[in-house]
Design a protein around this motif. Structure first.
Motif, mmCIF file in Angstrom:
data_model
loop_
_atom_site.group_PDB
_atom_site.id
_atom_site.type_symbol
_atom_site.label_atom_id
_atom_site.label_comp_id
_atom_site.label_asym_id
_atom_site.label_seq_id
_atom_site.Cartn_x
_atom_site.Cartn_y
_atom_site.Cartn_z
ATOM 1 N N VAL A 1 0.818 -1.212 0.000
ATOM 2 C CA VAL A 1 0.000 0.000 0.000
ATOM 3 C C VAL A 1 0.852 1.262 0.000
ATOM 4 O O VAL A 1 0.651 2.157 -0.836
ATOM 5 C CB VAL A 1 -0.973 0.015 1.211
ATOM 6 C CG1 VAL A 1 -1.828 1.290 1.180
ATOM 7 C CG2 VAL A 1 -1.865 -1.226 1.191
ATOM 8 N N ILE A 2 1.777 1.370 0.931
ATOM 9 C CA ILE A 2 2.615 2.569 1.044
ATOM 10 C C ILE A 2 3.598 2.626 -0.117
ATOM 11 O O ILE A 2 4.315 1.666 -0.382
ATOM 12 C CB ILE A 2 3.375 2.578 2.391
ATOM 13 C CG1 ILE A 2 2.401 2.445 3.567
ATOM 14 C CG2 ILE A 2 4.209 3.843 2.511
ATOM 15 C CD1 ILE A 2 1.387 3.545 3.645
ATOM 16 N N SER A 3 3.640 3.753 -0.802
ATOM 17 C CA SER A 3 4.544 3.892 -1.942
ATOM 18 C C SER A 3 5.999 3.977 -1.479
ATOM 19 O O SER A 3 6.272 4.431 -0.359
ATOM 20 C CB SER A 3 4.192 5.149 -2.739
ATOM 21 O OG SER A 3 4.511 6.313 -1.992
ATOM 22 N N PRO A 4 6.937 3.548 -2.333
ATOM 23 C CA PRO A 4 8.362 3.637 -1.969
ATOM 24 C C PRO A 4 8.790 5.067 -1.641
ATOM 25 O O PRO A 4 9.660 5.273 -0.785
ATOM 26 C CB PRO A 4 9.071 3.126 -3.234
ATOM 27 C CG PRO A 4 8.067 2.244 -3.901
ATOM 28 C CD PRO A 4 6.737 2.880 -3.625
ATOM 29 N N GLU A 5 8.184 6.064 -2.310
ATOM 30 C CA GLU A 5 8.545 7.461 -2.062
ATOM 31 C C GLU A 5 8.150 7.893 -0.651
ATOM 32 O O GLU A 5 8.933 8.547 0.058
ATOM 33 C CB GLU A 5 7.862 8.375 -3.088
ATOM 34 C CG GLU A 5 8.335 8.185 -4.529
ATOM 35 C CD GLU A 5 7.762 6.955 -5.189
ATOM 36 O OE1 GLU A 5 8.341 6.512 -6.205
ATOM 37 O OE2 GLU A 5 6.735 6.428 -4.700
ATOM 38 N N VAL A 6 6.928 7.537 -0.257
ATOM 39 C CA VAL A 6 6.456 7.869 1.098
ATOM 40 C C VAL A 6 7.295 7.130 2.132
ATOM 41 O O VAL A 6 7.714 7.701 3.153
ATOM 42 C CB VAL A 6 4.964 7.517 1.260
ATOM 43 C CG1 VAL A 6 4.528 7.682 2.716
ATOM 44 C CG2 VAL A 6 4.109 8.384 0.346
ATOM 45 N N ASN A 7 7.562 5.860 1.858
ATOM 46 C CA ASN A 7 8.349 5.042 2.780
ATOM 47 C C ASN A 7 9.741 5.628 2.973
ATOM 48 O O ASN A 7 10.266 5.666 4.095
ATOM 49 C CB ASN A 7 8.436 3.612 2.251
ATOM 50 C CG ASN A 7 9.081 2.652 3.240
ATOM 51 O OD1 ASN A 7 9.193 2.949 4.422
ATOM 52 N ND2 ASN A 7 9.507 1.510 2.763
ATOM 53 N N ALA A 8 10.330 6.109 1.893
ATOM 54 C CA ALA A 8 11.681 6.681 1.977
ATOM 55 C C ALA A 8 11.727 7.898 2.888
ATOM 56 O O ALA A 8 12.739 8.156 3.545
ATOM 57 C CB ALA A 8 12.169 7.062 0.573
ATOM 58 N N GLY A 9 10.615 8.644 2.958
ATOM 59 C CA GLY A 9 10.593 9.853 3.778
ATOM 60 C C GLY A 9 10.392 9.602 5.268
ATOM 61 O O GLY A 9 10.682 10.478 6.088
ATOM 62 N N ILE A 10 9.894 8.410 5.621
ATOM 63 C CA ILE A 10 9.587 8.149 7.040
ATOM 64 C C ILE A 10 10.352 6.975 7.639
ATOM 65 O O ILE A 10 10.343 6.790 8.863
ATOM 66 C CB ILE A 10 8.072 7.906 7.228
ATOM 67 C CG1 ILE A 10 7.625 6.641 6.490
ATOM 68 C CG2 ILE A 10 7.268 9.098 6.774
ATOM 69 C CD1 ILE A 10 6.170 6.275 6.694
ATOM 70 N N LYS A 11 11.021 6.186 6.799
ATOM 71 C CA LYS A 11 11.605 4.938 7.303
ATOM 72 C C LYS A 11 12.699 5.168 8.345
ATOM 73 O O LYS A 11 12.795 4.409 9.326
ATOM 74 C CB LYS A 11 12.134 4.077 6.154
ATOM 75 C CG LYS A 11 13.309 4.675 5.388
ATOM 76 C CD LYS A 11 13.781 3.722 4.294
ATOM 77 C CE LYS A 11 14.987 4.286 3.566
ATOM 78 N NZ LYS A 11 15.458 3.360 2.501
ATOM 79 N N ASP A 12 13.535 6.199 8.153
ATOM 80 C CA ASP A 12 14.622 6.446 9.107
ATOM 81 C C ASP A 12 14.068 6.823 10.478
ATOM 82 O O ASP A 12 14.576 6.362 11.516
ATOM 83 C CB ASP A 12 15.545 7.551 8.590
ATOM 84 C CG ASP A 12 16.387 7.102 7.410
ATOM 85 O OD1 ASP A 12 16.524 5.878 7.219
ATOM 86 O OD2 ASP A 12 16.893 7.967 6.678
ATOM 87 N N SER A 13 13.045 7.657 10.498
ATOM 88 C CA SER A 13 12.433 8.072 11.756
ATOM 89 C C SER A 13 11.810 6.885 12.483
ATOM 90 O O SER A 13 12.003 6.700 13.696
ATOM 91 C CB SER A 13 11.368 9.141 11.493
ATOM 92 O OG SER A 13 10.711 9.509 12.690
ATOM 93 N N LEU A 14 11.077 6.046 11.730
ATOM 94 C CA LEU A 14 10.416 4.887 12.348
ATOM 95 C C LEU A 14 11.435 3.850 12.815
ATOM 96 O O LEU A 14 11.263 3.231 13.861
ATOM 97 C CB LEU A 14 9.434 4.262 11.363
ATOM 98 C CG LEU A 14 8.192 5.102 11.037
ATOM 99 C CD1 LEU A 14 7.337 4.420 9.982
ATOM 100 C CD2 LEU A 14 7.368 5.359 12.297
#
Length: 417
Positions: free
Chosen positions: A348-361
């Motif tokens: 569901v989550i696009s790679p672009e969105v994931n790239a912006g939040i993955k480090d924080s999570l």
């Protein structure tokens, strides 16, 4: 209306908290990642202890503090005690993160969770902590929130690939180790109640299995507390030394992860030891441990049947005939959260969105694990293991755990090698 108040189970609360943190990130509330790496005093003061970095730590603190408070409210626990205890746990954990961030320390592969644990153990074994302080610790909750967040980094294809092999390994390990442990307990003439809890703890998933088994047989809390102490304390050396043993033996990350996930009893210790080895080992170890967790409900069901109809149990202690409903009641619900998050980030989550939040999570995931191990250290006392009346269960646990390590290594190498 019924006068009884509704209380969510801890596992469902964990799912709510984990999804809440992820939802905040998806809606733009992205907490900056603090920096803990340093090599000398000037880097420590100018980089790690800079106002900007302290601000990032403060924002992380506000998020995890708020999450812990919401968790306490949902679980109807004392918020007053948590308001005092959690900042202390966080401060000790930050100290551990700073110590682990030193370049020299990193060269020895010593992760923050080891320092978190060590700091907690030093405090708990040299100072007497008040009961209200220990009661405010929520180790399992912190670990499980971290594991739900781990789902953001594990794609569903990995679960299907490693999960099928992990389930085969889990079935063989759980059955063989459980019966071996129970047989050892019988030989040492340990009472059946303690034997059931101990065997489940060694073979399935440590603390959760001991608690589930105790619930299934309505076990004695003192015996349960002792088994949990055994699990937590023996998990410490296993968590630290097994990754180095795997490296010495030249095992791949996949085999090492499967070995760690099948051998180490606590889910948090599995995650911590997997972190010491690498990203792939962390994923495989977690998935293998989840495969064992899935069997928890089934095991509790059969244990309750055994306990109910055992000829050695008095008529007064027999319970109503258990149903398959018990499987769901004992099933670790946080696994549902982990799988849901993995599906979400896989499809569901696009790679672009994931790239912006993955480090924080990912940073938050590591922080929850570190908080959990600070808590484990604070609630663990080595002296409890060496009371005279407790030596037989200790011997049984160590023998069974050794058997578990050997059997799991053979299976891990066979299935993942």
């Amino acid at each position: 209306m019924s006068g009884k108040s509704f209380v969510l189970s801890e596992d469902w609360v964990v799912v709510i908290l984990g999804l809440g943190i992820i939802a905040l990130a998806l809606f733009g509330v992205i907490v900056p990642v603090p920096k803990f790496g340093w090599s000398n005093g000037s880097e420590l003061s100018e980089k790690v202890l800079s106002m900007q970095n302290l601000g990032a730590m403060g924002l992380q603190f506000l998020l995890v503090y708020g999450t812990a408070i919401v968790g306490a409210v949902l679980l109807k626990k004392s918020v007053k005690a948590l308001l005092i205890v959690f900042p202390i746990i966080y401060a000790l954990t930050v100290l551990a993160l700073i110590l682990a961030g030193n370049v020299g320390v990193k060269s020895f592969n010593l992760e923050a969770v080891i320092f978190s644990l060590a700091i907690g153990l030093i405090i708990s074994n040299f100072f007497k902590l008040p009961s209200w302080f220990k009661e405010a610790l929520s180790t399992e909750l912190y670990v499980k929130v971290g594991l739900v967040l781990l789902g953001t980094t594990v794609i569903f294809g990995d679960i299907l690939k490693a999960g099928s092999l992990g389930l085969v390994q889990a079935l063989v390990v759980v059955v063989s180790v459980w019966y071996f442990a129970f047989w050892i307990c019988k030989k040492l003439k340990i009472d059946k109640e303690m034997s059931l809890m101990l065997s489940s703890a060694v073979s399935i998933c440590g603390v959760s299995a001991a608690i589930a088994t105790s619930g299934a047989i309505q076990g004695d809390n003192k015996k349960l507390s002792y088994v949990i102490s055994l699990v937590l304390i023996t998990a410490v050396p296993m968590m630290i030394f097994m990754p180095y043993m795997a490296e010495w033996m030249g095992l791949s990350q996949e085999v090492t992860g499967a070995w760690l996930g099948g051998s180490i009893d606590t889910t948090g210790a599995v995650a911590a030891s997997g972190t010491l080895v690498g990203e792939e080992a962390l994923k495989i170890s977690t998935i293998v441990k989840f495969s064992q967790n899935v069997l928890l409900g089934i095991a509790a069901f059969f244990i309750s049947i055994y306990w109910t109809y055992s000829k050695s149990v008095d008529e007064e202690t027999k319970r109503d005939k258990p149903t398959f409903k018990l499987i769901w009641e004992r099933f670790p619900k946080f696994v549902v959260g982990f799988v849901f998050v993995s599906l979400l980030f896989s499809f569901v989550i696009s790679p672009e969105v994931n790239a912006g939040i993955k480090d924080s999570l990912k940073s938050l995931q590591g922080l929850w694990f570190a908080l959990a191990f600070t808590s484990i250290g604070l609630e663990t006392n080595f002296k409890d293991l060496f009371v005279q009346e407790n030596k037989k269960p200790l011997y049984a646990f160590l023998i069974a755990q050794t058997f578990n390590i050997v059997v799991t290594l053979i299976l891990a190498y066979t299935l993942f090698g």
